[in-house]
Design a protein around this motif. Structure first.
Motif, PDB file in Angstrom:
ATOM      1  N   LYS A 181      50.143  41.937  35.392  1.00  0.00           N
ATOM      2  CA  LYS A 181      49.013  42.094  36.301  1.00  0.00           C
ATOM      3  C   LYS A 181      48.364  40.736  36.552  1.00  0.00           C
ATOM      4  CE  LYS A 181      47.936  46.651  34.354  1.00  0.00           C
ATOM      5  NZ  LYS A 181      46.908  47.487  33.687  1.00  0.00           N
ATOM      6  N   MET A 182      47.951  40.521  37.783  1.00  0.00           N
ATOM      7  CA  MET A 182      47.247  39.299  38.153  1.00  0.00           C
ATOM      8  C   MET A 182      45.796  39.412  37.700  1.00  0.00           C
ATOM      9  SD  MET A 182      46.978  37.704  41.988  1.00  0.00           S
ATOM     10  CE  MET A 182      46.898  35.924  42.217  1.00  0.00           C
ATOM     11  N   SER A 183      45.186  38.305  37.338  1.00  0.00           N
ATOM     12  CA  SER A 183      43.772  38.345  36.964  1.00  0.00           C
ATOM     13  C   SER A 183      42.921  38.503  38.223  1.00  0.00           C
ATOM     14  CB  SER A 183      43.364  37.071  36.226  1.00  0.00           C
ATOM     15  OG  SER A 183      43.265  35.973  37.112  1.00  0.00           O
ATOM     16  N   ALA A 184      41.785  39.162  38.072  1.00  0.00           N
ATOM     17  CA  ALA A 184      40.875  39.350  39.208  1.00  0.00           C
ATOM     18  C   ALA A 184      40.382  38.009  39.737  1.00  0.00           C
ATOM     19  CB  ALA A 184      39.698  40.226  38.788  1.00  0.00           C
ATOM     20  N   LYS A 185      40.196  37.047  38.852  1.00  0.00           N
ATOM     21  CA  LYS A 185      39.716  35.723  39.261  1.00  0.00           C
ATOM     22  C   LYS A 185      40.729  35.033  40.156  1.00  0.00           C
ATOM     23  CE  LYS A 185      37.812  31.433  37.352  1.00  0.00           C
ATOM     24  NZ  LYS A 185      37.425  30.718  36.097  1.00  0.00           N
ATOM     25  N   GLU A 186      41.997  35.075  39.777  1.00  0.00           N
ATOM     26  CA  GLU A 186      43.045  34.445  40.584  1.00  0.00           C
ATOM     27  C   GLU A 186      43.193  35.154  41.931  1.00  0.00           C
ATOM     28  OE1 GLU A 186      46.363  32.756  37.509  1.00  0.00           O
ATOM     29  OE2 GLU A 186      46.100  34.936  37.568  1.00  0.00           O
ATOM     30  N   CYS A 187      43.116  36.471  41.907  1.00  0.00           N
ATOM     31  CA  CYS A 187      43.219  37.244  43.136  1.00  0.00           C
ATOM     32  C   CYS A 187      42.080  36.887  44.090  1.00  0.00           C
ATOM     33  CB  CYS A 187      43.191  38.734  42.808  1.00  0.00           C
ATOM     34  SG  CYS A 187      43.235  39.816  44.254  1.00  0.00           S
ATOM     35  N   ALA A 188      40.874  36.845  43.577  1.00  0.00           N
ATOM     36  CA  ALA A 188      39.707  36.528  44.400  1.00  0.00           C
ATOM     37  C   ALA A 188      39.809  35.140  45.005  1.00  0.00           C
ATOM     38  CB  ALA A 188      38.435  36.659  43.573  1.00  0.00           C
ATOM     39  N   ALA A 189      40.356  34.195  44.244  1.00  0.00           N
ATOM     40  CA  ALA A 189      40.468  32.819  44.740  1.00  0.00           C
ATOM     41  C   ALA A 189      41.339  32.765  45.994  1.00  0.00           C
ATOM     42  CB  ALA A 189      41.047  31.916  43.655  1.00  0.00           C
ATOM     43  N   GLU A 190      42.412  33.542  46.034  1.00  0.00           N
ATOM     44  CA  GLU A 190      43.274  33.547  47.212  1.00  0.00           C
ATOM     45  C   GLU A 190      42.581  34.213  48.400  1.00  0.00           C
ATOM     46  OE1 GLU A 190      47.412  34.316  46.952  1.00  0.00           O
ATOM     47  OE2 GLU A 190      47.542  33.794  44.807  1.00  0.00           O
ATOM     48  N   ILE A 191      41.774  35.216  48.135  1.00  0.00           N
ATOM     49  CA  ILE A 191      41.039  35.884  49.213  1.00  0.00           C
ATOM     50  C   ILE A 191      39.970  34.956  49.780  1.00  0.00           C
ATOM     51  CG2 ILE A 191      39.507  37.816  49.772  1.00  0.00           C
ATOM     52  CD1 ILE A 191      41.057  39.452  47.652  1.00  0.00           C
ATOM     53  N   VAL A 192      39.245  34.264  48.912  1.00  0.00           N
ATOM     54  CA  VAL A 192      38.218  33.327  49.372  1.00  0.00           C
ATOM     55  C   VAL A 192      38.859  32.190  50.167  1.00  0.00           C
ATOM     56  CG1 VAL A 192      36.478  31.649  48.608  1.00  0.00           C
ATOM     57  CG2 VAL A 192      36.583  33.931  47.558  1.00  0.00           C
ATOM     58  N   ASP A 193      40.021  31.742  49.740  1.00  0.00           N
ATOM     59  CA  ASP A 193      40.730  30.703  50.490  1.00  0.00           C
ATOM     60  C   ASP A 193      41.080  31.194  51.892  1.00  0.00           C
ATOM     61  OD1 ASP A 193      42.252  28.043  50.457  1.00  0.00           O
ATOM     62  OD2 ASP A 193      43.830  29.451  51.020  1.00  0.00           O
ATOM     63  N   ALA A 194      41.463  32.453  52.022  1.00  0.00           N
ATOM     64  CA  ALA A 194      41.770  33.015  53.341  1.00  0.00           C
ATOM     65  C   ALA A 194      40.535  33.028  54.230  1.00  0.00           C
ATOM     66  CB  ALA A 194      42.336  34.426  53.187  1.00  0.00           C
ATOM     67  N   ILE A 195      39.368  33.279  53.640  1.00  0.00           N
ATOM     68  CA  ILE A 195      38.119  33.234  54.408  1.00  0.00           C
ATOM     69  C   ILE A 195      37.867  31.818  54.916  1.00  0.00           C
ATOM     70  CG2 ILE A 195      35.617  33.526  54.293  1.00  0.00           C
ATOM     71  CD1 ILE A 195      36.106  35.661  52.103  1.00  0.00           C
ATOM     72  N   MET A 196      38.051  30.850  54.051  1.00  0.00           N
ATOM     73  CA  MET A 196      37.762  29.460  54.407  1.00  0.00           C
ATOM     74  C   MET A 196      38.726  28.930  55.465  1.00  0.00           C
ATOM     75  SD  MET A 196      36.958  28.036  50.563  1.00  0.00           S
ATOM     76  CE  MET A 196      36.692  26.352  51.098  1.00  0.00           C
ATOM     77  N   THR A 197      39.952  29.443  55.493  1.00  0.00           N
ATOM     78  CA  THR A 197      40.961  28.952  56.432  1.00  0.00           C
ATOM     79  C   THR A 197      41.144  29.871  57.636  1.00  0.00           C
ATOM     80  OG1 THR A 197      42.709  30.035  55.136  1.00  0.00           O
ATOM     81  CG2 THR A 197      42.224  27.723  54.620  1.00  0.00           C
ATOM     82  N   ASN A 198      40.309  30.909  57.745  1.00  0.00           N
ATOM     83  CA  ASN A 198      40.380  31.856  58.863  1.00  0.00           C
ATOM     84  C   ASN A 198      41.777  32.473  59.006  1.00  0.00           C
ATOM     85  OD1 ASN A 198      37.684  31.419  59.567  1.00  0.00           O
ATOM     86  ND2 ASN A 198      38.209  29.717  60.912  1.00  0.00           N
ATOM     87  N   SER A 199      42.387  32.794  57.880  1.00  0.00           N
ATOM     88  CA  SER A 199      43.707  33.411  57.905  1.00  0.00           C
ATOM     89  C   SER A 199      43.613  34.859  58.375  1.00  0.00           C
ATOM     90  CB  SER A 199      44.337  33.366  56.515  1.00  0.00           C
ATOM     91  OG  SER A 199      44.474  32.032  56.061  1.00  0.00           O
ATOM     92  N   ALA A 200      44.674  35.353  58.970  1.00  0.00           N
ATOM     93  CA  ALA A 200      44.701  36.753  59.380  1.00  0.00           C
ATOM     94  C   ALA A 200      44.972  37.667  58.193  1.00  0.00           C
ATOM     95  CB  ALA A 200      45.756  36.972  60.457  1.00  0.00           C
ATOM     96  N   GLU A 201      45.809  37.186  57.259  1.00  0.00           N
ATOM     97  CA  GLU A 201      46.151  37.966  56.079  1.00  0.00           C
ATOM     98  C   GLU A 201      46.123  37.091  54.841  1.00  0.00           C
ATOM     99  OE1 GLU A 201      49.210  41.321  57.953  1.00  0.00           O
ATOM    100  OE2 GLU A 201      49.872  40.022  56.325  1.00  0.00           O
ATOM    101  N   ALA A 202      45.749  37.697  53.732  1.00  0.00           N
ATOM    102  CA  ALA A 202      45.879  37.059  52.421  1.00  0.00           C
ATOM    103  C   ALA A 202      46.869  37.894  51.630  1.00  0.00           C
ATOM    104  CB  ALA A 202      44.533  36.995  51.710  1.00  0.00           C
ATOM    105  N   ASN A 203      48.130  37.478  51.654  1.00  0.00           N
ATOM    106  CA  ASN A 203      49.155  38.142  50.837  1.00  0.00           C
ATOM    107  C   ASN A 203      49.088  37.524  49.451  1.00  0.00           C
ATOM    108  OD1 ASN A 203      50.541  39.867  52.869  1.00  0.00           O
ATOM    109  ND2 ASN A 203      50.817  37.905  53.876  1.00  0.00           N
ATOM    110  N   VAL A 204      48.485  38.236  48.533  1.00  0.00           N
ATOM    111  CA  VAL A 204      48.082  37.666  47.255  1.00  0.00           C
ATOM    112  C   VAL A 204      49.188  37.809  46.214  1.00  0.00           C
ATOM    113  CG1 VAL A 204      46.356  37.734  45.419  1.00  0.00           C
ATOM    114  CG2 VAL A 204      45.678  38.195  47.791  1.00  0.00           C
TER     115      VAL A 204
END
Length: 240
Positions: free
Chosen positions: A193-216
């Motif tokens: 299982k991925m840690s919640a912290k690592e998962c959140a970091a990829e989602i926040v990065d998608a927000i900062m880069t205006n990505s359409a999807e965050a495939n985590v």
């Protein structure tokens, strides 16, 4: 999006992935509001510098009441993260009341909240809607039929919403986590299982880069497998 100075609402933001998203947005200078049904978790969130509001998003009334609390307060980010499994195992009866609650929380609530907050978001210089679905929205597993169905529905809604808002100031992002170590998966899903912290970091990065999807995390591999052979991806995931 430049997160600093923005206001974000994170549903289900008092534990798991939601709490980690809230913490990371806060660290980047955002004002973050989280909501949950559980007052003890809300109290803990306040100690971390998060604004916390009690809300039950498993009903239309609860969604309306949450939106009403922001009648005179604009937000820049709506992060639809709250969810529940609603699962039943092989040979178990389908709990229809639990199913209805899961369907509303996982699928209807994001649509209700987007409906309530969209007019305000359209007035902001830049707005973001993030819907947290799952890798299981791509290919389901047998142990989570209700959860998989709701996440697949939310994925479809998100794709259509993105197209409809393509000429506006709003970025629509779908976040697709893998299996993450949260209260919902403990005792239900085995294996890595991925840690919640690592998962959140990829989602926040998608927000900062205006990505359409965050495939985590491992979802990147699932997307690759699905692009090669959807049938193979489904066969792999149905027994996961």
């Amino acid at each position: 999006m430049d997160i600093n100075g923005k206001t974000a609402l994170v549903t289900g933001g008092t534990d798991g992935i939601g709490l980690e998203i809230a913490r990371q947005l806060l660290a980047k200078g955002a004002h973050v509001i989280v909501c949950s049904r559980r007052e003890n978790l809300l109290a803990s969130a306040r100690l971390e510098g998060l604004e916390a509001i009690q809300a039950d998003l498993s009903t239309a009334k609860g969604c309306e009441e949450l939106a009403a609390a922001f009648a005179d307060r604009p937000i820049d980010m709506l992060i639809n993260n709250a969810g529940m499994s609603g699962n039943f195992g092989p040979g178990e009866p389908l709990d229809l009341a639990l199913t209805d609650r899961a369907v509303f929380l996982n699928l209807n609530a994001p649509m209700h909240l987007i409906g309530h907050f969209l007019p305000g978001l359209l007035q902001r210089p830049e707005g973001v809607v993030i819907n947290v679905t799952s890798g299981l929205a791509i290919a389901p597993r047998a142990g989570g039929p209700v959860y998989c169905a709701t996440k697949a529905g939310l994925r479809s809604f998100t794709q259509s919403l993105r197209h409809n808002l393509r000429d506006t100031n709003i970025h629509v992002i779908e976040a697709l986590p893998p299996v993450v170590d949260t209260a919902m998966t403990r005792g239900r899903v085995n294996g890595r299982k991925m840690s919640a912290k690592e998962c959140a970091a990829e989602i926040v990065d998608a927000i900062m880069t205006n990505s359409a999807e965050a495939n985590v995390g491992m979802v990147k591999l699932l997307r690759l497998a699905y692009s090669i052979s959807p049938a193979l991806a489904r066969r792999i995931m149905i027994k996961y």
